[in-house]
Design an enzyme around this catalytic site. Structure first.
Site, PDB file in Angstrom:
ATOM      1  CG  HIS A   1      13.384 -17.073 -68.848  1.00  0.00           C
ATOM      2  ND1 HIS A   1      14.538 -17.714 -68.532  1.00  0.00           N
ATOM      3  CD2 HIS A   1      12.575 -17.923 -69.930  1.00  0.00           C
ATOM      4  CE1 HIS A   1      14.269 -19.107 -69.211  1.00  0.00           C
ATOM      5  NE2 HIS A   1      13.467 -19.100 -69.737  1.00  0.00           N
TER       6      HIS A   1
ATOM      7  CD  GLU B   1      15.130 -21.890 -70.969  1.00  0.00           C
ATOM      8  OE1 GLU B   1      14.142 -21.917 -70.338  1.00  0.00           O
ATOM      9  OE2 GLU B   1      15.420 -21.002 -71.608  1.00  0.00           O
TER      10      GLU B   1
ATOM     11  CD  GLU C   1      16.744 -19.188 -75.806  1.00  0.00           C
ATOM     12  OE1 GLU C   1      15.736 -18.585 -75.243  1.00  0.00           O
ATOM     13  OE2 GLU C   1      17.130 -19.864 -75.035  1.00  0.00           O
TER      14      GLU C   1
ATOM     15  CD  GLU D   1       8.877 -17.978 -71.949  1.00  0.00           C
ATOM     16  OE1 GLU D   1       9.960 -17.696 -72.097  1.00  0.00           O
ATOM     17  OE2 GLU D   1       8.615 -19.305 -72.243  1.00  0.00           O
TER      18      GLU D   1
ATOM     19  N   GLY E   1       7.229 -22.802 -77.419  1.00  0.00           N
ATOM     20  CA  GLY E   1       6.164 -22.383 -76.448  1.00  0.00           C
ATOM     21  C   GLY E   1       6.018 -20.888 -76.311  1.00  0.00           C
ATOM     22  CB  ALA E   2       6.589 -18.428 -74.694  1.00  0.00           C
ATOM     23  CG  MET E   3      12.169 -15.681 -77.103  1.00  0.00           C
ATOM     24  SD  MET E   3      13.299 -16.816 -76.555  1.00  0.00           S
ATOM     25  CE  MET E   3      14.509 -15.958 -75.834  1.00  0.00           C
ATOM     26  CD  GLU E   4      14.058 -16.645 -72.518  1.00  0.00           C
ATOM     27  OE1 GLU E   4      13.027 -17.069 -72.945  1.00  0.00           O
ATOM     28  OE2 GLU E   4      15.002 -16.832 -72.141  1.00  0.00           O
ATOM     29  CG  ASN E   5      11.925 -12.068 -77.396  1.00  0.00           C
ATOM     30  OD1 ASN E   5      13.180 -12.677 -77.708  1.00  0.00           O
ATOM     31  ND2 ASN E   5      10.675 -12.397 -77.790  1.00  0.00           N
TER      32      ASN E   5
HETATM   33  N1  ARG Z   1      13.927 -19.622 -74.141  1.00  0.00           N
HETATM   34  C1  ARG Z   1      12.569 -19.942 -74.462  1.00  0.00           C
HETATM   35  C2  ARG Z   1      11.870 -20.718 -73.385  1.00  0.00           C
HETATM   36  O1  ARG Z   1      12.416 -21.402 -72.704  1.00  0.00           O
HETATM   37  C3  ARG Z   1      12.790 -21.090 -75.378  1.00  0.00           C
HETATM   38  C4  ARG Z   1      13.036 -20.776 -76.958  1.00  0.00           C
HETATM   39  C5  ARG Z   1      13.903 -21.619 -77.635  1.00  0.00           C
HETATM   40  N2  ARG Z   1      13.577 -21.489 -79.035  1.00  0.00           N
HETATM   41  C6  ARG Z   1      14.297 -22.283 -79.871  1.00  0.00           C
HETATM   42  N3  ARG Z   1      13.952 -21.954 -81.208  1.00  0.00           N
HETATM   43  N4  ARG Z   1      15.105 -23.167 -79.624  1.00  0.00           N
HETATM   44  O2  ARG Z   1      10.820 -20.237 -73.034  1.00  0.00           O
HETATM   45 ZN    ZN Z   2      12.843 -20.985 -70.700  1.00  0.00          ZN
END
Ligand code: ARG
Ligand code: ZN
Length: 858
Positions: free
Chosen positions: A298, A317, A118, A295, A258-262
């Protein structure tokens, strides 16, 4: 090029399934991507398949298994021309993950390989329609050397694994849920897991794993219990159940955000996974809990229902931030969490909304989407949805959410879809409310309360300020919770919700023989600025008596803000200043003495407004004068309340360490008292802080003490900084704190310290956490960043220029600090502008930094 929301068109092809085969190694990774493509009946009829790419070349292209030359490049994109309506298209790419410093796509971190897709990172791995409205089912096969990469992870469930020759092995994963490319993830490395399980409300047993590097396992327990609490809470509060048999989290130390919701494989910055009392503060523990929840949530608000295009980012978000805020309120206590969330909004989002980068929560255009992961999209987005909840009430709001999930499950939706579901499900008319999605800028509501005879009259007026591209605004619907207090009784007849929908409104209330005291925007029911002249004695009354905790803390803040603004504008004679300060001290004394308060709330009420918030309150700000006034008040309170602070410190010092609310409150109050002491009696404070530092059995106490010491001169400072470094040398997250607290310290030589730290052997521009620890903290240092010499501005501009070629996303994040020049007194404004111009003249600037600098200069 600028991308516009109005230009949205569906992708001409559907990609029902994708197979990715990875041959992984740190320095050379090869990807074979096979896509089943079928004409999209809803799209334009074209024989061309436009596939996004970034820094890639196609080594081989096949259509239905046959090698083809039927392709061309269009800039970074690959155009493949296919003969018919349904094909299989394969593409081979190769790249060097160890050379990926952008940390988007597939990259190396600490000997492992991981991904961040993302928003547009997937196109750095393979050619693909890298947009959120193209949903596919993914099958992933990975092959790697077994010794360095014993663990092979991707989305969904593992369907196969085994050994190969030459010390290599493989695994195959399948994710049954169709998803856009930004939710793809892969991690391979030498990892160990904290494993547990959760049984969902329908009885499905889900295996949970938190993967970390060997030595970190003991620091994952808080993350695991937060995950289980989140899963349970989402079932109870939103009726949302998890939908796979496996949920994996991996912690990586080089991470942009911070983190990513894959899907099924969340990837986290170590900062939001690892925590134990020795190395993490109470704030860190709360951060882990909040981000784990965010996360996880999400999975529904983002993954099951995703976004049609990136203009809809706040759809997932804003909603997910609201969901994590409500969760944390339930875990940590509603009042304090709400006050903290409002502080974050005012500290980060209000300045955005009043500056050159202001944008609506659903923007109309962008150059680089990474620049739009902002406090506006996230935090104001959450406030906008929270307002719908306030207007509908929690039960009707829940119905609206249920309808939204039911209607759009499996789809890529829009903000409009959410609003419509809320109208239909919650029974609201949101026609005018849609303006909150369209208009940028924080509305100001000017409030007056008049009284005559038996009547109290409330007059409200709203002004929505002009923002870039939006010179004239329409009135917004603003839900304001109010209460009218009987001054003598200290009570009110009940709270009401007033809707201000026009520019002006007057409401009359009968039955008030005496003039009531107005409490307005209770619990911060609307993200607006309230402008009113409340006499000091009324603020003192509300600060002591308001039964809405947010409104109570607000009264306290208004009392202090009002005084500091007068002080800065040099309106006050010495005796006037003393008079107001005495009132503030008395309000503080009342807070200290109030036995009905818990210490966490006591701490909130004792926090002085931040420098940023004060600057926001002024049309043109002189940071030097604000700093002096604020420090002056701190010193006054420290001296005036010396006795009370002392007794309070002695009480909270006795509270034994635990992670419950009471003990956390005790630590908060303890550290706060140190900061007042530092301003009023530095040598005493040094002694007290050194004492707290040395006997600390947890990071909150230790860091709080070290922060105060770092701002003072003396041998205690040096000793503590050396001790801290030696103690935690091997723990990067703690060494980040060591960098950060020196960069943000009130020490007069902070700039020199930052320069020296930039040359420290442990400093590197390649690690985002370390960069944020040093330079991010520095931009928050009210005296050093805004040093009269302009040196602070130069330092940040140099940092942006050095960082831009390595990691443009992180570089661009520093631009807004300089972009605030319009708000500053002329001398500083000029220097800030000059630095922005210097950046803009650099050649080969990234799209990220270019966009932010250009927008900041107009
Ligand atoms: N979707 C992620 C979250 O809200 C954020 C990731 C965004 N990453 C980026 N490189 N723009 O937790
Ligand atoms: Zn998010």
């Amino acid at each position: 090029p600028i991308i516009y929301r109005k230009d949205y068109k569906p992708y001409p092809w559907l990609l029902p399934s994708v197979r990715l085969e990875f041959d992984l190694a740190l320095e050379r990774t090869r990807v074979v991507n096979t896509m089943e493509v079928r004409r999209n009946p809803a799209g334009e009829a074209t024989p061309v398949l436009r596939l996004d790419g970034d820094n890639l070349e196609p080594l081989e292209v096949r259509i239905d298994g046959e090698a083809t030359q039927s392709w061309t490049m269009d800039g970074p994109a690959l155009l493949v021309t296919v003969p018919g309506d349904e094909h299989s298209v394969s593409i081979v790419t190769e790249f060097d993950p160890s050379a990926n410093t952008v940390l988007m796509g597939l990259y190396a971190s600490n000997g492992m390989l991981c991904t961040q897709c993302e928003a547009e990172g997937f196109r750095r791995i393979t050619f693909f329609p890298d947009r959120p409205d193209v949903l596919s089912t993914y099958t992933v096969r990975m092959e790697a050397e077994k010794e360095s990469f014993p663990v092979l992870l991707s989305n969904g469930n593992r369907t196969d694994a085994g050994d190969l020759t030459d010390g290599r092995h493989y695994a195959e994963w399948h994710d049954p849920w169709p998803k856009p490319s930004y939710l793809f993830a892969l991690v391979v490395g030498d990892l160990v897991a904290n494993s547990d399980s959760f049984t969902t409300m329908s009885g499905r047993e889900v295996a949970l794993n938190i993967y970390v590097r060997d030595g970190d396992l003991e620091r994952t327990h808080h993350a695991m219990s937060s995950l289980k609490a989140s899963m349970k809470w989402d079932e109870e509060a939103f009726g949302r159940e998890y939908d796979l048999d496996l949920f994996n989290i991996v912690a990586v130390s080089d991470f942009n955000m911070g983190a990513m919701e894959n899907k099924g494989l969340n990837v986290f910055n170590t900062k939001y996974v690892l925590a134990d009392p020795e190395t993490a503060t109470d704030g860190d523990f709360d951060g882990v809990e909040g981000v784990i929840a965010h996360e996880y949530f999400h999975n529904w608000s983002g993954n099951r229902v995703t976004c049609r295009d990136w203009f809809q980012l706040s759809l997932k978000e804003g909603f997910t931030v609201l969901r994590d805020q409500l969760f944390s309120q339930d875990m940590q206590g509603e009042a304090v969490k709400r006050i903290e969330d409002v502080r974050v909004l005012r500290g980060a989002q209000f300045p955005e909304d009043s500056g050159p980068l202001a944008h609506p929560i659903r923007p109309d255009s962008y150059r680089e989407i990474s620049n739009f992961y902002t406090a506006t999209i996230y935090n104001k987005g959450a406030e906008v949805i929270r307002m719908m909840r306030t207007m509908a009430g929690p039960q009707a709001f829940r119905k609206g959410c249920d309808l939204y999930f039911e209607r759009h499950d499996g789809e890529a939706a829009t903000c409009e879809d959410f609003v419509k579901a809320m109208e239909d499900g919650a029974g609201l008319d949101l026609t005018q409310f849609r303006r909150w999605y369209e208009q940028a800028g924080t509305p100001t509501v000017t409030v007056r309360l008049d009284h005559s005879g038996d009547e109290a009259t409330l007059s409200l007026r709203q002004d929505v300020p002009p923002t870039p591209g939006q010179p004239a605004k329409h009135p917004m619907p603003i839900p304001l919770r109010i209460a009218l207090f009987d001054r003598d009784e200290g009570t009110h007849q009940g709270e009401q919700l007033v809707m201000l929908t026009e520019n002006e409104k007057t409401i009359t209330f009968d039955g008030f023989a005496k003039k009531p005291v107005l409490s307005i925007n209770r619990n911060f029911s609307a993200p607006v600025i309230i402008e009113r002249k409340t006499p000091r004695d009324k603020l003192v009354f509300l600060a002591a008596r308001d039964d809405d905790p947010f409104a109570r803390s607000e009264a306290m803040q208004d009392l202090v803000v009002g005084h500091l603004l007068d002080d800065v504008s040099e309106k006050l004679t010495d005796s006037e200043r003393d008079g107001v300060r005495a009132d503030i001290a008395q309000a503080y004394a009342a807070v200290i003495a109030d036995e009905a308060l818990d210490d966490q709330m006591r701490g909130e009420l004792m926090l002085l407004p931040t420098q940023t918030y004060l600057m926001e309150k002024m049309r043109i700000a002189d940071p030097g004068r604000i700093f002096a006034a604020r420090e002056g008040l701190k010193a006054y309170l420290g001296k005036e309340l010396q006795e009370q602070f002392h007794r309070l410190y002695e009480r909270v010092e006795q509270v034994l360490f635990s992670l419950d609310r009471e003990a956390k409150g005790a630590r908060k109050v303890k550290n706060l008292i140190l900061t007042f002491a530092a301003a009023s009696d530095p040598s005493k404070a040094s002694e007290l802080a050194a004492h707290q530092y040395n006997r600390a059995d947890n990071m909150t106490d230790r860091q709080g003490a070290l922060m105060v010491l770092a701002g003072l001169d003396g041998v205690e400072r040096t000793n503590a900084l050396i001790d801290f470094y030696n103690r935690y040398e091997d723990n990067p997250l703690v060494i980040d704190k060591w960098f950060s607290l020196q960069a943000i310290s009130l020490h007069p030589n902070a700039i020199e310290h930052v320069k020296a730290l930039a040359a420290h052997k442990d400093f590197t521009l390649r690690n985002p956490n370390r960069v944020r620890a040093l330079y991010g903290s520095f931009t928050g240092n009210p005296h050093a960043f805004h040093a009269e010499s302009g040196e602070g501005y130069r330092l940040i501009a140099d940092c942006i220029l050095a960082l831009d070629p390595l990691n443009p996303q992180i570089a661009a994040r520093f631009v807004p600090a300089l972009g605030r020049w319009r708000k500053m007194e002329p001398k500083r404004a000029k220097m800030m502008r000059k630095e922005l111009e210097r950046i803009s003249e650099a050649d080969a600037l990234s799209r990220d930094t270019f966009e932010q600098v250009t927008r900041s200069l107009v």
